[in-house]
Scaffold this motif. Structure first.
Motif, mmCIF file in Angstrom:
data_model
loop_
_atom_site.group_PDB
_atom_site.id
_atom_site.type_symbol
_atom_site.label_atom_id
_atom_site.label_comp_id
_atom_site.label_asym_id
_atom_site.label_seq_id
_atom_site.Cartn_x
_atom_site.Cartn_y
_atom_site.Cartn_z
ATOM 1 N N ASP A 133 0.850 -1.189 0.000
ATOM 2 C CA ASP A 133 0.000 0.000 0.000
ATOM 3 C C ASP A 133 0.886 1.239 0.000
ATOM 4 N N ILE A 134 0.532 2.182 -0.846
ATOM 5 C CA ILE A 134 1.270 3.446 -0.936
ATOM 6 C C ILE A 134 0.259 4.579 -0.788
ATOM 7 N N GLU A 135 0.609 5.538 0.031
ATOM 8 C CA GLU A 135 -0.267 6.694 0.183
ATOM 9 C C GLU A 135 0.578 7.943 0.380
ATOM 10 N N SER A 136 0.167 9.006 -0.285
ATOM 11 C CA SER A 136 0.916 10.253 -0.176
ATOM 12 C C SER A 136 -0.038 11.436 -0.274
ATOM 13 N N GLN A 137 0.289 12.475 0.472
ATOM 14 C CA GLN A 137 -0.490 13.699 0.414
ATOM 15 C C GLN A 137 0.447 14.904 0.480
ATOM 16 N N TYR A 138 0.089 15.926 -0.257
ATOM 17 C CA TYR A 138 0.875 17.153 -0.259
ATOM 18 C C TYR A 138 -0.096 18.328 -0.223
ATOM 19 N N ASP A 139 -0.061 19.065 0.875
ATOM 20 C CA ASP A 139 -0.863 20.275 1.024
ATOM 21 C C ASP A 139 0.006 21.479 0.653
ATOM 22 N N ILE A 140 -0.476 22.269 -0.305
ATOM 23 C CA ILE A 140 0.328 23.375 -0.844
ATOM 24 C C ILE A 140 -0.441 24.683 -0.672
ATOM 25 N N PRO A 141 -0.153 25.442 0.369
ATOM 26 C CA PRO A 141 -0.813 26.748 0.513
ATOM 27 C C PRO A 141 -0.130 27.796 -0.374
ATOM 28 N N THR A 142 -0.909 28.762 -0.831
ATOM 29 C CA THR A 142 -0.354 29.861 -1.627
ATOM 30 C C THR A 142 -0.895 31.181 -1.087
ATOM 31 N N ASP A 143 -0.248 32.252 -1.475
ATOM 32 C CA ASP A 143 -0.688 33.588 -1.090
ATOM 33 C C ASP A 143 -1.603 34.142 -2.168
ATOM 34 N N GLY A 144 -2.867 34.163 -1.889
ATOM 35 C CA GLY A 144 -3.810 34.782 -2.803
ATOM 36 C C GLY A 144 -4.370 33.884 -3.872
ATOM 37 N N PHE A 145 -3.818 32.674 -4.058
ATOM 38 C CA PHE A 145 -4.297 31.772 -5.097
ATOM 39 C C PHE A 145 -4.990 30.535 -4.532
ATOM 40 N N GLY A 146 -5.251 30.543 -3.246
ATOM 41 C CA GLY A 146 -5.905 29.414 -2.627
ATOM 42 C C GLY A 146 -4.926 28.339 -2.204
ATOM 43 N N ASP A 147 -5.458 27.260 -1.705
ATOM 44 C CA ASP A 147 -4.660 26.131 -1.222
ATOM 45 C C ASP A 147 -4.923 24.917 -2.103
ATOM 46 N N ASN A 169 -8.823 24.960 -2.904
ATOM 47 C CA ASN A 169 -9.717 25.695 -2.022
ATOM 48 C C ASN A 169 -9.364 27.172 -2.029
ATOM 49 N N LEU A 170 -10.345 28.017 -2.271
ATOM 50 C CA LEU A 170 -10.170 29.463 -2.212
ATOM 51 C C LEU A 170 -11.375 30.039 -1.493
ATOM 52 N N LEU A 223 -12.895 22.920 -5.100
ATOM 53 C CA LEU A 223 -13.010 22.138 -6.321
ATOM 54 C C LEU A 223 -12.060 20.943 -6.227
ATOM 55 N N GLU A 224 -12.487 19.820 -6.825
ATOM 56 C CA GLU A 224 -11.637 18.632 -6.756
ATOM 57 C C GLU A 224 -11.811 17.795 -8.014
ATOM 58 N N ALA A 225 -10.694 17.280 -8.494
ATOM 59 C CA ALA A 225 -10.691 16.287 -9.560
ATOM 60 C C ALA A 225 -10.213 14.978 -8.952
ATOM 61 N N SER A 237 -17.780 22.420 -4.062
ATOM 62 C CA SER A 237 -18.741 22.904 -3.069
ATOM 63 C C SER A 237 -18.507 24.401 -2.861
ATOM 64 N N TYR A 238 -19.576 25.060 -2.416
ATOM 65 C CA TYR A 238 -19.472 26.489 -2.154
ATOM 66 C C TYR A 238 -20.317 26.822 -0.934
#
Length: 945
Positions: free
Chosen positions: A794-808, A853-854, A859-861, A896-897
């Motif tokens: 089993d392989i699992e990975s997650q990367y959360d990338i916050p940005t300034d003004g462009f959402g996360d 997310n903004l 939104l998610e694909a 979602s909104y």
């Protein structure tokens, strides 16, 4: 106390900060604060110990209820079946032709079987979803009540008991409701059929000076049926035929695209005359020559049993369901009442009522004799019979007058749990609960007929006064009404009413449990507290079925059933220990040892035990290595033990006869046949050779528990220099022995004599006549004969990338690589089945998501991937030319909104590119593995008052 509490809070906050990425990636454990007046401990999934700053050595995947809602999921089973570690169990897509299972939703971790997957609610057992079974029906869990789902994909019997061989699904319900929450959603496929809707009301709050906390939920959900004619790719099926090209080197079978009706039976009735012709009847009951449409399908074998799409034969595409309809109502009420600061009483009440139905073709008759003096025969048919010297004919007909056969299910589940938990001292707490769960099932067969009445009514003759009556005088006296079968819709309603009937069965399953857990810190070591949990559990399972007398007597077309009653109970004692060995040392940021042991005493399978050893090592703060080794067990369920004997007839080879005794794979066969009293050169009697042999299908009260030895080895890496990133890799292995496998009489006879001696599980399955040696009785039943050897990563990975003004942004990948899947139903080397790489067990399965997310917008694909596979690993070029099955990737786009803090909407398109199952005879209809709904749009809204 204040200083200790503050310190442990700081430890907890630091732990959560450094491991949040791993937890969000669902591979460590879910940490939940336990508020009490003593040492604050973190509760770790997969264990009953509450620990200070420690992750579980057992791999865990976590899905939140909010995630399910955003994905347009209306049933817990739908999300579990998308996980790469899981395979679809019984579901509305797979249960249409399984009479007592219509509409069930069960999950199946590792593909090892739903009975080997333990489903818990808030860490406690839930009553089974079908009679005689142990698997929980996930239809009973409302999605609006789910806080999170924890998937423990490893042997967990030492912690939770039987049925946890493949792992545990622990569903944690919500406690955070304050006020009223309304939620509604709707899914509309692009093509009609398979629509889904759901409405829920959730309410909660604190009362009686905040001593009483409640959460109530009502959910109504409906899933519409899906028929083969509702989808282009199902309406134009892919089956197979024998290859018309019989030259050397040509494959024996090839795919056939399109409808393929049977050429010898239809809804109007058909027969073969002595003139060589085949005849049927039109809508007015007039005889005509049968129309083969594009003609009989060319080629050898049974190809001639089928004809082209416009043929007048019976077309199975017009009947049955791809997905059974499902309508359910779920009521849930959970309460907590604080007696004082240290103790509280809790309750969980569930009531579920839902209906589903399967559907198949109408009743049918083949080789059905029709006499020449039948009063309903058209004149031209009589003339044909006179001209050709026919005194009657065999009639082949689908009897549509009685409607399609339906299998209507009504399941009513009730569960009441009450418990008390609290603090014993600063370091110890306790929890006790008692539970009663009950499932009531009512099954009704519709579209059925009385077998004897049908035979009496279709044998119609002219009376002396010229009226048409039933030939049999006793039948006439009983009210028999003659039945016209020649053509469609020719029968009178009175005759239909005389012949048609329905039948039913009721069943009840009851589960009674009680459990006590005491957990806390034993003593302090230099590396930390030694924690422990001690538990005692009692469980009683009871099941019974009560079919109508007509089913017992076998007077209903094609259906028989016998009553069943069975029960067992089990008493269990368990202990767990978490031992910190090293801390804050070179190459030992922390090192811990986990031990668990469970002793079980079953009234049926006897005593057994399970154990687990786990090592949890963080050489540095960013890297954690974990390993477990365990023994898990599964005791046989009531159905496997106590299913009543039902008569069956089988044709099989007696391997001790003069010819076959010489063909054994070793010397055992001949020696064992002679040892059983059969002399050299023995043969069964001629009468035995010329008949099918009567026996029975039944449970086996002598079954013992299955045993699994499994291990996991993995790592969690969350680099401090790359905040928000984590990756885990876990290798796992299951080796199951004495697995319960249903054994038919042919297999039992073969391996009784091919074994090393007559002392084996097979010889007791049949009986020989003492005088002739003929096999005169047999029982086909489950035995402890199978093995499983399954390994993967089993392989699992997650990367959360916050940005300034462009959402996360958030990237999440879950994947499973299947290294080995081997099963052997008998234990004999020649029966080893290597399934890895076949479409049921592909090498790779994966789920990928990219989220953005903004502010109030999400939104998610999301993609679900299934690797290219084959139909059979035993394939040879001369077998067929359709062994390869391509990969499949289904994309969903959702969003979602939040308009306000009270109102949010969610939306999306599922299977956005309308990907159909591969055009292959094995899987064109989904086979439970591929999406059959097609492109579908969903919309949902949530409003909080």
């Amino acid at each position: 106390m204040t200083s200790i509490s503050s310190l442990t809070k700081a430890v907890r906050v630091a732990l959560l900060a450094t491991t949040s990425a791993a937890l969000m990636a669902s591979t460590g454990a879910y940490a939940a604060e336990e508020e009490d007046s003593g040492i604050e401990r973190i509760e770790v999934t997969g264990s009953k110990i509450k620990r200070i700053g420690e992750l579980s050595p057992t791999p865990v995947t976590v899905i939140t209820g909010a995630d399910m809602m955003d994905m347009g999921i209306t049933n817990v089973a739908d999300i579990l079946n998308k996980l790469p570690s899981s395979t679809v169990g019984i579901s509305p897509e797979t249960s249409n032709n399984t009479i007592f299972a219509n509409g069930l939703n069960q999950t199946n971790l590792r593909g090892l079987g739903s009975d080997r997957t333990l489903v818990l609610v808030n860490g406690r057992r839930f009553v089974a979803g079908s009679n005689g079974n142990s698997a929980v029906d996930l239809n009973t869990i409302p999605t609006a009540m789910v806080a999170r789902i924890e998937v423990i994909t490893g042997g967990a019997s030492a912690v939770y008991g039987s049925d946890a061989i493949a792992g545990v699904i622990n569903i944690i319900t919500r406690t955070d409701v304050d006020g009223v929450e309304l939620d509604a959603s709707y899914i509309q496929p692009e093509q009609s059929g398979g629509e889904e809707s759901q409405f829920s009301l959730t309410a909660g709050g604190d009362f009686l000076d905040d001593k009483l906390s409640t959460v109530f939920n009502f959910t109504y959900a409906e899933q519409k049926e899906l028929r083969p004619t509702d989808r282009d790719f199902l309406d134009n099926p892919v089956t197979s035929i024998y290859n018309p090209d019989t030259s050397d080197g040509a494959p024996a079978r090839i795919p056939y695209f399109g409808r393929k009706p049977l050429s010898w039976i239809n809804e109007a009735g058909t027969f073969f005359a002595k003139d060589g012709g085949q005849y049927t009847f039109d809508n007015d009951g007039n005889m005509k020559v049968f129309d083969y449409g594009e003609g009989l399908i060319e080629g050898p074998g049974n190809n001639g049993n089928y004809c082209g799409p416009s043929c007048e034969g019976y077309d199975p595409v017009n009947y049955g369901l791809i997905r059974t309809p499902l309508e359910r109502m779920v009521f849930t009420l959970n309460t907590d009442y604080e007696i004082n600061d240290d103790h509280k009483i809790f309750t969980e009440i569930t009531y579920v009522d839902y209906q589903s139905n399967g559907e198949s073709s109408p009743v049918f008759h083949t080789n059905n004799p029709i006499s020449a003096d039948n009063a309903f025969l058209p004149d031209d048919t009589r003339q044909l019979m006179t001209d050709t010297g026919m005194t009657g004919f065999n009639f082949y007909r689908m009897d549509t007058e009685f409607g399609n056969r339906t299998y209507n299910q009504d399941r009513e589940t009730m569960r009441f749990l009450i418990g008390i938990e609290g603090i014993i001292s600063d370091d110890w707490d306790y929890s006790f609960h008692a539970q009663r769960g009950q499932l009531d099932e009512t099954t009704v067969w519709g579209g059925e007929i009385w077998g004897d009445r049908y035979d009496q009514a279709k044998d119609a003759v002219f009376a002396a006064d010229g009226s048409i009556v039933c030939r049999d005088a006793d039948a006439r006296a009983a009210g028999c009404v003659p039945l016209n079968l020649f053509g469609e819709n020719q029968a009178s309603q009175e005759s239909i009413d005389w012949v048609s009937t329905s039948a039913g069965q009721t069943a009840k399953t009851t589960q009674t449990t009680a459990g006590l857990v005491v957990s806390g810190a034993l003593f302090d070591l230099p590396a930390g507290y030694v924690s422990a949990a001690f538990s005692a559990d009692y469980r009683k399972e009871e099941s019974e079925t009560n079919p109508d007398q007509e089913l017992i007597d076998g007077t209903i077309f094609g259906n028989t059933a016998n009553p069943m009653k069975g029960e067992y109970d089990v008493t269990e004692f368990a202990a767990e220990f978490s031992i910190p060995l090293l801390s804050d040392m070179f190459l030992a940021h922390d090192l811990g040892l986990d031990l668990a042991y469970r002793w079980m005493d079953y009234s049926t399978a006897g005593t057994d035990d399970a154990w687990k050893i786990g090592l949890n090592w963080a050489p540095i703060e960013d890297l954690r290595i974990r390993a477990t080794k365990s023994k898990s067990v599964r005791a046989p369920n009531i159905g496997e033990l106590f299913s009543p004997a039902g008569q069956t007839f089988e044709s099989f080879t007696d391997v001790c006869d003069k010819i076959n005794v010489e063909l054994g794979p070793n010397d055992n066969r001949k020696a064992n046949c002679q040892a059983s009293g059969l002399p050299e050169g023995w043969n069964p009697t001629d009468a035995w050779y010329l008949s099918n042999h009567a026996g029975s299908n039944a449970g086996n009260p002598d079954l013992k528990a299955e045993t699994s030895h499994d291990y996991t080895l993995g790592a969690v890496y969350s680099p401090s220099y790359l905040e928000g990133f984590s990756i885990t890799v876990d290798y796992w292995s299951f080796e199951i022995t004495d697995a319960i496998e249903y054994i038919d009489v042919a297999t039992a006879v073969r391996y009784c004599y091919d074994s090393e001696s007559l002392d084996n599980v097979y010889c007791g399955r049949f009986t020989r006549d003492a005088a002739t040696g003929d096999i005169v009785d047999f029982v086909q039943s489950p035995v402890n004969s199978a093995t499983f050897d399954v390994k993967g990563v089993d392989i699992e990975s997650q990367y959360d990338i916050p940005t300034d003004g462009f959402g996360d942004f958030k990237v999440h990948v879950i994947a499973t690589y299947l290294e080995q899947w081997e099963t052997n139903p008998t234990g004999f080397a020649e029966d080893l089945q290597v399934d890895v790489g076949e479409y049921t067990d592909p090498r790779w399965k994966a789920m990928f998501s990219l989220g953005w997310n903004l502010d109030a917008l999400n939104l998610e694909a999301r993609a679900n991937y299934r690797h290219a596979s084959v139909a059979s690993n035993d394939w040879k070029p001369e077998n067929n030319n359709y062994n390869d099955i391509p990969s499949s990737t289904v994309w969903d786009f959702t969003g979602s909104y939040a308009f306000t803090d009270s109102l949010s909407v969610r939306f999306g398109v599922k299977n956005a590119f309308d990907l159909a199952p591969p055009r292959n005879p094995y899987v064109y209809d989904g086979a439970g593995y591929y999406d059959t709904t097609g492109r579908a749009f969903f919309l949902g809204a949530n409003y909080k008052i």
